[in-house]
Write an enzyme that holds these catalytic residues in place. Sequence first.
Site, PDB file in Angstrom:
ATOM      1  N   ASP A 109       0.866  -1.187   0.000  1.00  0.00           N
ATOM      2  CA  ASP A 109       0.000   0.000   0.000  1.00  0.00           C
ATOM      3  C   ASP A 109       0.904   1.238   0.000  1.00  0.00           C
ATOM      4  O   ASP A 109       2.109   1.126   0.208  1.00  0.00           O
ATOM      5  CB  ASP A 109      -0.941  -0.004   1.210  1.00  0.00           C
ATOM      6  N   GLU A 110       0.314   2.400  -0.259  1.00  0.00           N
ATOM      7  CA  GLU A 110       1.182   3.575  -0.333  1.00  0.00           C
ATOM      8  C   GLU A 110       1.503   4.139   1.045  1.00  0.00           C
ATOM      9  O   GLU A 110       2.605   4.603   1.277  1.00  0.00           O
ATOM     10  CB  GLU A 110       0.582   4.641  -1.288  1.00  0.00           C
ATOM     11  N   ASP A 112       0.746   3.947   5.504  1.00  0.00           N
ATOM     12  CA  ASP A 112       0.177   3.417   6.737  1.00  0.00           C
ATOM     13  C   ASP A 112      -0.092   4.626   7.627  1.00  0.00           C
ATOM     14  O   ASP A 112       0.830   5.208   8.195  1.00  0.00           O
ATOM     15  CB  ASP A 112       1.197   2.459   7.377  1.00  0.00           C
ATOM     16  N   ASP A 113      -1.363   5.001   7.693  1.00  0.00           N
ATOM     17  CA  ASP A 113      -1.740   6.192   8.458  1.00  0.00           C
ATOM     18  C   ASP A 113      -2.261   5.750   9.826  1.00  0.00           C
ATOM     19  O   ASP A 113      -1.506   5.629  10.781  1.00  0.00           O
ATOM     20  CB  ASP A 113      -2.778   6.978   7.646  1.00  0.00           C
ATOM     21  N   ARG A 115      -3.548   2.802  10.268  1.00  0.00           N
ATOM     22  CA  ARG A 115      -3.337   1.342  10.175  1.00  0.00           C
ATOM     23  C   ARG A 115      -4.642   0.564  10.066  1.00  0.00           C
ATOM     24  O   ARG A 115      -4.661  -0.675  10.074  1.00  0.00           O
ATOM     25  CB  ARG A 115      -2.500   0.862  11.380  1.00  0.00           C
ATOM     26  N   GLU A 185      -2.599  11.326  -7.721  1.00  0.00           N
ATOM     27  CA  GLU A 185      -3.806  12.073  -7.337  1.00  0.00           C
ATOM     28  C   GLU A 185      -3.796  13.475  -7.933  1.00  0.00           C
ATOM     29  O   GLU A 185      -4.790  14.195  -7.831  1.00  0.00           O
ATOM     30  CB  GLU A 185      -3.878  12.210  -5.810  1.00  0.00           C
TER      31      GLU A 185
HETATM   32  P1  5GP Z   1      -5.242   4.078   7.184  1.00  0.00           P
HETATM   33  O1  5GP Z   1      -6.211   2.955   7.099  1.00  0.00           O
HETATM   34  O2  5GP Z   1      -3.814   3.624   7.480  1.00  0.00           O
HETATM   35  O3  5GP Z   1      -5.690   5.166   8.110  1.00  0.00           O
HETATM   36  O4  5GP Z   1      -5.194   4.821   5.795  1.00  0.00           O
HETATM   37  C1  5GP Z   1      -5.143   4.164   4.659  1.00  0.00           C
HETATM   38  C2  5GP Z   1      -5.628   4.953   3.495  1.00  0.00           C
HETATM   39  O5  5GP Z   1      -5.995   6.320   3.775  1.00  0.00           O
HETATM   40  C3  5GP Z   1      -4.503   5.037   2.535  1.00  0.00           C
HETATM   41  O6  5GP Z   1      -4.414   3.876   1.738  1.00  0.00           O
HETATM   42  C4  5GP Z   1      -4.855   6.282   1.768  1.00  0.00           C
HETATM   43  O7  5GP Z   1      -5.776   5.998   0.759  1.00  0.00           O
HETATM   44  C5  5GP Z   1      -5.500   7.185   2.785  1.00  0.00           C
HETATM   45  N1  5GP Z   1      -4.493   8.086   3.364  1.00  0.00           N
HETATM   46  C6  5GP Z   1      -4.089   8.139   4.650  1.00  0.00           C
HETATM   47  N2  5GP Z   1      -3.148   9.071   4.818  1.00  0.00           N
HETATM   48  C7  5GP Z   1      -2.930   9.614   3.611  1.00  0.00           C
HETATM   49  C8  5GP Z   1      -2.038  10.655   3.135  1.00  0.00           C
HETATM   50  O8  5GP Z   1      -1.238  11.261   3.856  1.00  0.00           O
HETATM   51  N3  5GP Z   1      -2.116  10.934   1.825  1.00  0.00           N
HETATM   52  C9  5GP Z   1      -2.965  10.311   0.978  1.00  0.00           C
HETATM   53  N4  5GP Z   1      -2.955  10.687  -0.286  1.00  0.00           N
HETATM   54  N5  5GP Z   1      -3.813   9.328   1.379  1.00  0.00           N
HETATM   55  C10 5GP Z   1      -3.779   8.987   2.683  1.00  0.00           C
END
Ligand code: 5GP
Length: 204
Positions: A109-110, A112-113, A115, A185
Amino acid sequence: MVQKVYVTYNDVHKLCKESAQRILDDFKPELIIAIGGGGYIPARILRSFLKQPNGKNISIQAIGLSLYENLGTGEPEEAPGTEVVRLQWLDFSSEAINHLIGKNILIVDEVDDTRTTLQYAVQELEKDVQEQSRKLGRSEKTNFSIFVLHNKDKEKRGTLPEEIVNSRYLAARTTKDVWLCYPWEAVDIEEHDRLAAQQGEDSL
Ligand code: 5GP
């Protein structure tokens, strides 16, 4: 206002390139599962660097997951979602899926925010592969590992199995809790690259 950091296609390419050897050494991936949409382009670039001389390309399977916010109407950078929705999943009714059993599978994945998405992907894939193994009476262990371009250094909402966190997780970069703007994007890629060039080296 969350700080925005612009990531270029060249940055993505280089992060994949510099991570490939560690991925080969530590995870020995035999198959990639890209989480869409953000994982698709990194997965494809990474595959070129994982290819061994005279070896076959590793195949890429795709799953589509999206995080939806239950309440609120904010921009994604202001209000991250809390509920994972499956937009696309592996077809466990097809014979092809049996090739996953017993393999080293790399989830890409791009970012991990919180998670939440990675937790969902690992949990659900492990559950489905185990179920399929049981049905077929197969006992080989399927190993999941994770590669992301960026891991935000913050408290996570989601959790991953310890085995993965300790030895089968690689983030090319660990960042502050910024909003990463990925090139795919961008509406105006020239402007995106210009903003990236302006922000300087230490923006992460
Ligand atoms: P998580 O489940 O880890 O919170 O976030 C996963 C998804 O949220 C990522 O695959 C992405 O699509 C989106 N996301 C979270 N943080 C960012 C960010 O800093 N930039 C972008 N473009 N997408 C994000």
